[in-house]
Scaffold this active site. Structure first.
Site, PDB file in Angstrom:
ATOM      1  N   HIS A 269       0.841  -1.206   0.000  1.00 28.42           N
ATOM      2  CA  HIS A 269       0.000   0.000   0.000  1.00 28.42           C
ATOM      3  C   HIS A 269       0.875   1.255   0.000  1.00 28.42           C
ATOM      4  O   HIS A 269       0.562   2.247   0.658  1.00 28.42           O
ATOM      5  CB  HIS A 269      -0.939   0.005   1.213  1.00 28.42           C
ATOM      6  CG  HIS A 269      -1.998  -1.063   1.166  1.00 28.42           C
ATOM      7  ND1 HIS A 269      -3.171  -0.909   0.453  1.00 28.42           N
ATOM      8  CD2 HIS A 269      -2.049  -2.286   1.739  1.00 28.42           C
ATOM      9  CE1 HIS A 269      -3.911  -2.011   0.604  1.00 28.42           C
ATOM     10  NE2 HIS A 269      -3.245  -2.865   1.372  1.00 28.42           N
ATOM     11  N   ASP A 332      -0.874  -5.118   6.021  1.00 28.97           N
ATOM     12  CA  ASP A 332      -1.751  -6.103   5.378  1.00 28.97           C
ATOM     13  C   ASP A 332      -1.488  -6.165   3.876  1.00 28.97           C
ATOM     14  O   ASP A 332      -0.874  -5.276   3.298  1.00 28.97           O
ATOM     15  CB  ASP A 332      -3.227  -5.758   5.639  1.00 28.97           C
ATOM     16  CG  ASP A 332      -3.630  -4.438   5.013  1.00 28.97           C
ATOM     17  OD1 ASP A 332      -2.776  -3.514   4.956  1.00 28.97           O
ATOM     18  OD2 ASP A 332      -4.781  -4.304   4.577  1.00 28.97           O
ATOM     19  N   GLU A 333      -1.964  -7.212   3.271  1.00 34.77           N
ATOM     20  CA  GLU A 333      -2.001  -7.387   1.812  1.00 34.77           C
ATOM     21  C   GLU A 333      -0.648  -7.110   1.143  1.00 34.77           C
ATOM     22  O   GLU A 333      -0.565  -6.494   0.087  1.00 34.77           O
ATOM     23  CB  GLU A 333      -3.095  -6.514   1.207  1.00 34.77           C
ATOM     24  CG  GLU A 333      -4.483  -6.923   1.699  1.00 34.77           C
ATOM     25  CD  GLU A 333      -5.588  -5.981   1.254  1.00 34.77           C
ATOM     26  OE1 GLU A 333      -6.705  -6.473   1.034  1.00 34.77           O
ATOM     27  OE2 GLU A 333      -5.341  -4.763   1.156  1.00 34.77           O
ATOM     28  N   ALA A 334       0.414  -7.590   1.790  1.00 37.32           N
ATOM     29  CA  ALA A 334       1.757  -7.401   1.235  1.00 37.32           C
ATOM     30  C   ALA A 334       2.069  -8.517   0.245  1.00 37.32           C
ATOM     31  O   ALA A 334       3.031  -9.283   0.396  1.00 37.32           O
ATOM     32  CB  ALA A 334       2.782  -7.357   2.365  1.00 37.32           C
ATOM     33  N   HIS A 335       1.253  -8.603  -0.790  1.00 38.34           N
ATOM     34  CA  HIS A 335       1.348  -9.728  -1.727  1.00 38.34           C
ATOM     35  C   HIS A 335       2.613  -9.698  -2.577  1.00 38.34           C
ATOM     36  O   HIS A 335       3.029 -10.736  -3.110  1.00 38.34           O
ATOM     37  CB  HIS A 335       0.118  -9.746  -2.646  1.00 38.34           C
ATOM     38  CG  HIS A 335      -1.188  -9.757  -1.912  1.00 38.34           C
ATOM     39  ND1 HIS A 335      -1.389 -10.479  -0.762  1.00 38.34           N
ATOM     40  CD2 HIS A 335      -2.371  -9.114  -2.172  1.00 38.34           C
ATOM     41  CE1 HIS A 335      -2.639 -10.297  -0.340  1.00 38.34           C
ATOM     42  NE2 HIS A 335      -3.241  -9.461  -1.172  1.00 38.34           N
TER      43      HIS A 335
END
Length: 526
Positions: A269, A332-335
């Protein structure tokens, strides 16, 4: 914002007119004692109602600046609607509304209060200023909804007789506003703060950075705000808060006894930061600004020292602006970040936050690394989140990590109510009013000790929201329910009785010009 302005904004967004519903009156014309939101811990009704009249004074101890300021706040709320002077005075003789800070009432704690209404006076006693302020919110809700009007209304202004003794279940009762996907002005943030305060919320989590925009000025990295904050979802102009504006928000929140919890989301993000400074990218090439809504594609470069210099500078400057205890580091969401790099990054960044005197808060993926002592993990998983992921968070909780519970399919206020809701998203499912209320934070996460749960949060993501009326339509009527889960004893949580109290809030929202969704699950009286 007046009701007509709010209605116009909703019509523009494809939403119908504001809902309305008259309150159910008690036989003597007063709202029955304790029939408010959140439900109080203990209510003992009885005796005559108190009536606010032209002779009413708000009496405070002149030695307490906090009591005098809270008295002034109450007077400012009630003067336009009643037309009364309501002077704030230290004259203790006579009837009126008394606001008292009591050193001996330690059992009330940091946020509790006792409200006593008789035919002669209303007295609110608290051990600490926050409790006095919360007691004032109860007094507001005991008065007719038209007390919130900004123009003179007819009385009577009655407060039912009896005593309310009240204190919160959890000390962490939060709402988040995402100012990154769409930027919200200082005035819009203040408006939301006022709405949160009415329901005894005590934290404002500001999501200050994301792929679509960086919203806080950082002197050591100025392009973060001037370039990284120059756009938003859909390509609008964006914006950012100067340090003075951010401090203004913090001060205003503190005057309503809300603590600002700023969030700089990382390592993912982060496109707004990566676009602003090429050296933060592993390949040294700055990507273009991003105005879409995808997630998980960006990452700070974990193996570069400049990344940690950047984090140190940002945390140092933000911590200096923020008097509150907490600083949220996202996570979060550290893809696009490998598990190994994620662990490395989080384990290096947490001590930086601690170095500047703040307590780490992170999304629950923080538990994939090693949460620092005292850290809070914000659990946002769904009912359908894997058992392994839930177990990982529960294990961290057993090892001392505190939890803030905010399930996306219960508390995310940007989720659509139904398939027909014109705003919001639906990746976590549809979240009607009963679903947002009818659960218990204390036993929501299997295997997590109840003592690890420090509170709840209602996040408001803004991919589809850009105006106050749109935020309000998604927050109301769900926000008050989450507030009740955080404040009220678990024994009071009952949908069938709550929905009646919730319906009785509608005239107050009308008087305040708050836009809301008229859910068919709630027995509105109109």
């Amino acid at each position: 914002m007046g009701a007509l302005v709010g209605a116009a904004l909703l019509v523009a967004a494809g939403i119908g007119a504001l809902g309305t519903a008259p309150a159910t009156a008690a036989p003597d014309g007063a709202t029955p004692l304790g029939r408010i939101v959140p439900a109080p811990a203990k209510v003992t009704p009885g005796g005559s109602a108190y009536e606010i009249t032209a002779k009413t004074r708000i009496r405070v101890d002149d030695a307490s600046k906090d009591a005098r300021r809270i008295g002034g706040y109450l007077a400012d709320v009630l003067r336009p609607s009643t037309g009364y002077r309501l002077p704030v005075t230290d004259d203790d003789a006579g009837d009126g509304i008394r606001l008292e800070l009591s050193a001996k009432d330690k059992a009330l704690g940091a946020e509790g209060y006792r409200l006593t209404s008789t035919g002669r006076s209303v007295t609110i006693v608290a051990h600490a200023p926050a409790g006095l302020f919360h007691g004032v919110q109860t007094l507001r809700q005991q008065l007719p909804a038209k007390a919130e009007s900004d123009s003179r209304q007819s009385g009577p202004w009655l407060v039912a007789g009896g005593t309310v003794e009240d204190s919160p279940r959890y000390g962490y009762r939060s709402a988040m506003l995402d100012v990154s996907r769409h930027f919200f002005s200082v005035d819009k943030v203040k408006r939301y703060i006022d709405q949160l305060a009415l329901y005894k919320i005590n934290k404002l989590h500001l999501h200050l950075s994301d792929d679509q925009g960086w919203r806080i000025a950082i002197d050591s990295w100025p392009r973060l705000a001037t370039y990284g904050g120059s756009t938003q979802v859909g390509g609008g102009a964006g914006g950012h808060y100067t340090k003075a504006q951010y401090k203004d928000i913090v001060r205003y929140a503190a005057s309503r006894y809300l603590e600002v919890v700023p969030e700089i989301d990382m390592p993912s993000h982060t496109n707004a930061a990566l676009a602003s400074y090429a050296e933060l990218n592993c390949d040294g090439v700055a990507p273009p600004l991003y105005t879409g809504t995808e997630v998980g594609f960006s990452s700070l470069c974990v193996n570069k020292q400049v990344t940690y210099d950047f984090v140190d500078d940002v945390v140092r400057e933000l911590a200096a602006l923020t008097p509150g205890k907490y600083l949220h580091i996202g996570g979060d969401e550290a893809h696009s970040t490998s598990h190994e790099d994620y662990v490395t990054f989080m384990n290096r960044v947490q001590p930086i936050v601690a170095k500047y005197g703040k307590t780490v808060v992170g999304w629950h993926q923080l538990t994939e690394a090693t949460p620092i002592k005292g850290a809070l993990a914000q659990y946002w998983g769904l009912d359908g989140t894997s058992a392994a992921e839930k177990a990982q968070v529960a294990a961290a909780a057993k090892n001392g990590t505190g939890l803030v519970i905010s399930p996306a399919d219960r508390t995310y206020l940007d989720m659509k109510y139904t398939k027909d809701t014109p705003l919001g998203l639906a990746w976590a499912g549809y979240v009607e009013v009963q679903r947002s209320y009818d659960w218990d934070p204390g036993n929501y996460l299997p295997g997590a000790p109840a003592a690890a749960v420090k509170g709840v949060e209602a996040p408001m993501w803004s991919e589809t929201l850009s105006e106050s009326a749109q935020v309000e339509y998604m927050a109301f009527p769900r926000l008050p329910g989450v507030a009740e889960l955080g404040w009220s004893p678990a024994a009071t949580h009952d949908w069938n009785t709550y929905k009646v109290r919730l319906a009785e809030q509608a005239p107050r929202w009308d008087a305040l010009g708050i836009a809301y969704y008229k859910s068919p699950q709630v027995p509105w009286n109109g």
